[in-house]
Scaffold this motif. Structure first.
Motif, PDB file in Angstrom:
ATOM      1  N   LEU A  25       0.826  -1.201   0.000  1.00 32.73           N
ATOM      2  CA  LEU A  25       0.000   0.000   0.000  1.00 32.73           C
ATOM      3  C   LEU A  25       0.860   1.251   0.000  1.00 32.73           C
ATOM      4  O   LEU A  25       0.597   2.203  -0.742  1.00 32.73           O
ATOM      5  CB  LEU A  25      -0.923  -0.013   1.222  1.00 32.73           C
ATOM      6  CG  LEU A  25      -1.793   1.232   1.442  1.00 32.73           C
ATOM      7  CD1 LEU A  25      -2.793   1.390   0.316  1.00 32.73           C
ATOM      8  CD2 LEU A  25      -2.523   1.143   2.775  1.00 32.73           C
ATOM      9  N   ILE A  26       1.912   1.274   0.802  1.00 30.32           N
ATOM     10  CA  ILE A  26       2.776   2.447   0.889  1.00 30.32           C
ATOM     11  C   ILE A  26       3.502   2.685  -0.435  1.00 30.32           C
ATOM     12  O   ILE A  26       3.594   3.826  -0.913  1.00 30.32           O
ATOM     13  CB  ILE A  26       3.780   2.282   2.048  1.00 30.32           C
ATOM     14  CG1 ILE A  26       3.039   2.359   3.386  1.00 30.32           C
ATOM     15  CG2 ILE A  26       4.864   3.348   1.990  1.00 30.32           C
ATOM     16  CD1 ILE A  26       3.891   1.958   4.573  1.00 30.32           C
ATOM     17  N   LEU A  48      -5.960  -7.564  13.648  1.00 29.53           N
ATOM     18  CA  LEU A  48      -6.306  -7.510  12.231  1.00 29.53           C
ATOM     19  C   LEU A  48      -7.428  -6.517  11.938  1.00 29.53           C
ATOM     20  O   LEU A  48      -7.335  -5.748  10.988  1.00 29.53           O
ATOM     21  CB  LEU A  48      -6.680  -8.909  11.746  1.00 29.53           C
ATOM     22  CG  LEU A  48      -5.503  -9.849  11.448  1.00 29.53           C
ATOM     23  CD1 LEU A  48      -6.025 -11.226  11.066  1.00 29.53           C
ATOM     24  CD2 LEU A  48      -4.646  -9.290  10.333  1.00 29.53           C
ATOM     25  N   PRO A  49      -8.526  -6.502  12.720  1.00 34.48           N
ATOM     26  CA  PRO A  49      -9.570  -5.498  12.458  1.00 34.48           C
ATOM     27  C   PRO A  49      -9.043  -4.067  12.565  1.00 34.48           C
ATOM     28  O   PRO A  49      -9.402  -3.208  11.764  1.00 34.48           O
ATOM     29  CB  PRO A  49     -10.618  -5.792  13.544  1.00 34.48           C
ATOM     30  CG  PRO A  49     -10.405  -7.222  13.896  1.00 34.48           C
ATOM     31  CD  PRO A  49      -8.926  -7.439  13.795  1.00 34.48           C
ATOM     32  N   LEU A  50      -8.186  -3.833  13.581  1.00 40.66           N
ATOM     33  CA  LEU A  50      -7.639  -2.493  13.757  1.00 40.66           C
ATOM     34  C   LEU A  50      -6.767  -2.096  12.576  1.00 40.66           C
ATOM     35  O   LEU A  50      -6.861  -0.973  12.053  1.00 40.66           O
ATOM     36  CB  LEU A  50      -6.817  -2.433  15.050  1.00 40.66           C
ATOM     37  CG  LEU A  50      -6.097  -1.101  15.330  1.00 40.66           C
ATOM     38  CD1 LEU A  50      -7.102   0.019  15.489  1.00 40.66           C
ATOM     39  CD2 LEU A  50      -5.233  -1.224  16.575  1.00 40.66           C
ATOM     40  N   LEU A  51      -5.937  -3.013  12.112  1.00 47.98           N
ATOM     41  CA  LEU A  51      -5.074  -2.717  10.977  1.00 47.98           C
ATOM     42  C   LEU A  51      -5.885  -2.549   9.697  1.00 47.98           C
ATOM     43  O   LEU A  51      -5.585  -1.686   8.865  1.00 47.98           O
ATOM     44  CB  LEU A  51      -4.034  -3.824  10.811  1.00 47.98           C
ATOM     45  CG  LEU A  51      -2.917  -3.802  11.849  1.00 47.98           C
ATOM     46  CD1 LEU A  51      -2.115  -5.090  11.802  1.00 47.98           C
ATOM     47  CD2 LEU A  51      -1.998  -2.612  11.628  1.00 47.98           C
ATOM     48  N   GLY A  52      -6.917  -3.366   9.545  1.00 50.35           N
ATOM     49  CA  GLY A  52      -7.779  -3.217   8.378  1.00 50.35           C
ATOM     50  C   GLY A  52      -8.438  -1.850   8.341  1.00 50.35           C
ATOM     51  O   GLY A  52      -8.492  -1.197   7.297  1.00 50.35           O
ATOM     52  N   LEU A  53      -8.934  -1.410   9.489  1.00 49.37           N
ATOM     53  CA  LEU A  53      -9.530  -0.077   9.575  1.00 49.37           C
ATOM     54  C   LEU A  53      -8.488   0.997   9.299  1.00 49.37           C
ATOM     55  O   LEU A  53      -8.763   1.981   8.599  1.00 49.37           O
ATOM     56  CB  LEU A  53     -10.136   0.127  10.966  1.00 49.37           C
ATOM     57  CG  LEU A  53     -10.743   1.513  11.249  1.00 49.37           C
ATOM     58  CD1 LEU A  53     -11.887   1.800  10.284  1.00 49.37           C
ATOM     59  CD2 LEU A  53     -11.221   1.593  12.699  1.00 49.37           C
ATOM     60  N   SER A  54      -7.281   0.818   9.818  1.00 49.39           N
ATOM     61  CA  SER A  54      -6.212   1.794   9.601  1.00 49.39           C
ATOM     62  C   SER A  54      -5.871   1.912   8.120  1.00 49.39           C
ATOM     63  O   SER A  54      -5.737   3.013   7.580  1.00 49.39           O
ATOM     64  CB  SER A  54      -4.954   1.386  10.382  1.00 49.39           C
ATOM     65  OG  SER A  54      -5.203   1.318  11.765  1.00 49.39           O
ATOM     66  N   PHE A 103      -6.477   5.235   5.892  1.00 48.48           N
ATOM     67  CA  PHE A 103      -5.278   5.814   5.304  1.00 48.48           C
ATOM     68  C   PHE A 103      -5.450   5.976   3.796  1.00 48.48           C
ATOM     69  O   PHE A 103      -5.150   7.024   3.225  1.00 48.48           O
ATOM     70  CB  PHE A 103      -4.085   4.903   5.612  1.00 48.48           C
ATOM     71  CG  PHE A 103      -2.751   5.460   5.211  1.00 48.48           C
ATOM     72  CD1 PHE A 103      -2.212   6.549   5.863  1.00 48.48           C
ATOM     73  CD2 PHE A 103      -2.023   4.864   4.186  1.00 48.48           C
ATOM     74  CE1 PHE A 103      -0.974   7.054   5.507  1.00 48.48           C
ATOM     75  CE2 PHE A 103      -0.785   5.371   3.816  1.00 48.48           C
ATOM     76  CZ  PHE A 103      -0.264   6.457   4.480  1.00 48.48           C
ATOM     77  N   TRP A 104      -5.945   4.929   3.132  1.00 49.11           N
ATOM     78  CA  TRP A 104      -6.162   4.985   1.691  1.00 49.11           C
ATOM     79  C   TRP A 104      -7.207   6.045   1.334  1.00 49.11           C
ATOM     80  O   TRP A 104      -7.024   6.826   0.398  1.00 49.11           O
ATOM     81  CB  TRP A 104      -6.595   3.616   1.185  1.00 49.11           C
ATOM     82  CG  TRP A 104      -6.940   3.604  -0.279  1.00 49.11           C
ATOM     83  CD1 TRP A 104      -8.156   3.835  -0.850  1.00 49.11           C
ATOM     84  CD2 TRP A 104      -6.036   3.364  -1.362  1.00 49.11           C
ATOM     85  NE1 TRP A 104      -8.071   3.745  -2.218  1.00 49.11           N
ATOM     86  CE2 TRP A 104      -6.789   3.459  -2.559  1.00 49.11           C
ATOM     87  CE3 TRP A 104      -4.679   3.069  -1.436  1.00 49.11           C
ATOM     88  CZ2 TRP A 104      -6.202   3.275  -3.806  1.00 49.11           C
ATOM     89  CZ3 TRP A 104      -4.118   2.880  -2.695  1.00 49.11           C
ATOM     90  CH2 TRP A 104      -4.871   2.982  -3.846  1.00 49.11           C
ATOM     91  N   ALA A 105      -8.311   6.077   2.081  1.00 42.83           N
ATOM     92  CA  ALA A 105      -9.385   7.030   1.784  1.00 42.83           C
ATOM     93  C   ALA A 105      -8.909   8.466   1.965  1.00 42.83           C
ATOM     94  O   ALA A 105      -9.178   9.332   1.130  1.00 42.83           O
ATOM     95  CB  ALA A 105     -10.583   6.746   2.684  1.00 42.83           C
ATOM     96  N   ALA A 106      -8.200   8.728   3.058  1.00 45.73           N
ATOM     97  CA  ALA A 106      -7.727  10.091   3.323  1.00 45.73           C
ATOM     98  C   ALA A 106      -6.724  10.531   2.269  1.00 45.73           C
ATOM     99  O   ALA A 106      -6.764  11.676   1.786  1.00 45.73           O
ATOM    100  CB  ALA A 106      -7.100  10.156   4.718  1.00 45.73           C
ATOM    101  N   PHE A 107      -5.831   9.641   1.891  1.00 48.06           N
ATOM    102  CA  PHE A 107      -4.820  10.015   0.910  1.00 48.06           C
ATOM    103  C   PHE A 107      -5.426  10.209  -0.475  1.00 48.06           C
ATOM    104  O   PHE A 107      -5.035  11.116  -1.213  1.00 48.06           O
ATOM    105  CB  PHE A 107      -3.724   8.951   0.869  1.00 48.06           C
ATOM    106  CG  PHE A 107      -2.470   9.418   0.194  1.00 48.06           C
ATOM    107  CD1 PHE A 107      -1.575  10.235   0.864  1.00 48.06           C
ATOM    108  CD2 PHE A 107      -2.197   9.050  -1.109  1.00 48.06           C
ATOM    109  CE1 PHE A 107      -0.418  10.677   0.236  1.00 48.06           C
ATOM    110  CE2 PHE A 107      -1.052   9.486  -1.741  1.00 48.06           C
ATOM    111  CZ  PHE A 107      -0.156  10.298  -1.064  1.00 48.06           C
ATOM    112  N   SER A 108      -6.380   9.356  -0.842  1.00 51.77           N
ATOM    113  CA  SER A 108      -7.051   9.509  -2.134  1.00 51.77           C
ATOM    114  C   SER A 108      -7.795  10.835  -2.193  1.00 51.77           C
ATOM    115  O   SER A 108      -7.792  11.522  -3.223  1.00 51.77           O
ATOM    116  CB  SER A 108      -8.020   8.347  -2.367  1.00 51.77           C
ATOM    117  OG  SER A 108      -7.331   7.120  -2.420  1.00 51.77           O
TER     118      SER A 108
END
Length: 267
Positions: free
Chosen positions: A19-20, A115-121, A125-130
């Motif tokens: 992702l990064i 895993l749920p926390l990382l999935g949400l993160s 992160f993707w939504a904010a950056f997009s």
């Protein structure tokens, strides 16, 4: 004793690293090279597993810096904006790490990453950056660029509107796609310029493949727009110059809607 599941550790770090790399490339406007990002993410995930299992140099500051440098080389070496891509990679890594840390604290003050926390993160992160890329693209002043195309022993010059909202890319090569009006490139297709009058991209491709000089030179590129999606016929020019500088990371797609006041293409 803390138990670390190797498969979970590997999967989490692979997804985060990929992702990064992808976001860094999008931020810098570099052509997307997904296999290289996957290779870099694989290296980072294996390093993370080694760090969890063995510690030592793998968790030291020097070790982490070495891992990040190796990932940058694997993902971006050879790109024109290599230093900018590396800077974006480090900045985004810090931003994602900070976001996970903040959500962990908000989730009860513990720094355990489920895993749920990382999935949400990852999603946030993707939504904010997009959203950031979309908004910054709207604010950037559009400019007209002078383009020279060479194809099949012929060349044309045209003017292209630089539009940061154009995210069209070829899913096979990862190259970005410039969209040009067929009438602006008719000279390149002589004596078969009548092909450019075909409205169906698939039919255009089929007819071009039947000609010896154009066989295998065109392909279909999928696109998605507001309220519409489909394919555009595209070709790889023998050479493409923007402002006198040669570029080898662009395909040229054909669409009558790519022209406007003062320009014949969109890049």
């Amino acid at each position: 004793m803390k138990i670390v599941w190797v498969d979970v550790c590997f999967a989490i770090n692979f997804c985060a690293d990929y992702l990064i790399c992808l976001l860094a490339a999008r931020f810098c406007g570099a052509p997307l090279k997904r296999p290289r990002y996957a290779l870099a993410a694989l290296f980072g995930a294996l390093w993370a597993v080694a760090a969890a299992a063995r510690g030592g140099v793998f968790v030291s500051a020097k070790g982490k810096l070495l891992c990040a440098a190796a990932m940058c080389l694997a993902a971006f070496y050879g790109e024109r904006a290599f230093s900018r891509l590396c800077a974006a990679f480090f900045a985004l890594s810090a931003a994602l790490g900070g976001g996970v840390w903040a959500l962990s604290l908000a989730n009860g003050g513990a720094l355990e990453a489920s895993l749920p926390l990382l999935g949400l993160s990852f999603f946030l992160f993707w939504a904010a950056f997009s959203l950031f890329l979309r908004e910054s693209g709207k604010r950037r002043e559009r400019e007209i660029l002078e383009i020279e195309l060479r194809f099949g022993g012929r060349s044309v010059r045209l003017r292209a509107l630089r539009d940061t909202g154009n995210a069209l890319s070829d899913p096979i090569s990862g190259k970005r796609v410039m969209v040009a009006a067929p009438r602006a490139v008719k000279e390149l297709f002589k004596p078969y310029e009548a092909l450019l009058e075909l409205s169906d991209p698939a039919e255009l491709l089929s007819c071009a493949d039947a000609l010896e000089s154009l066989h295998g030179r065109l392909r279909l590129v999928p696109y998605t727009a507001v309220g519409a999606k489909g394919f555009l016929a595209a070709f790889r020019p023998d050479a493409l110059f923007i402002g006198g500088r040669e570029r080898d990371d662009l395909l040229v797609a054909l669409s009558p809607s790519a022209s406007g006041d003062g320009f014949d293409a969109i890049i």
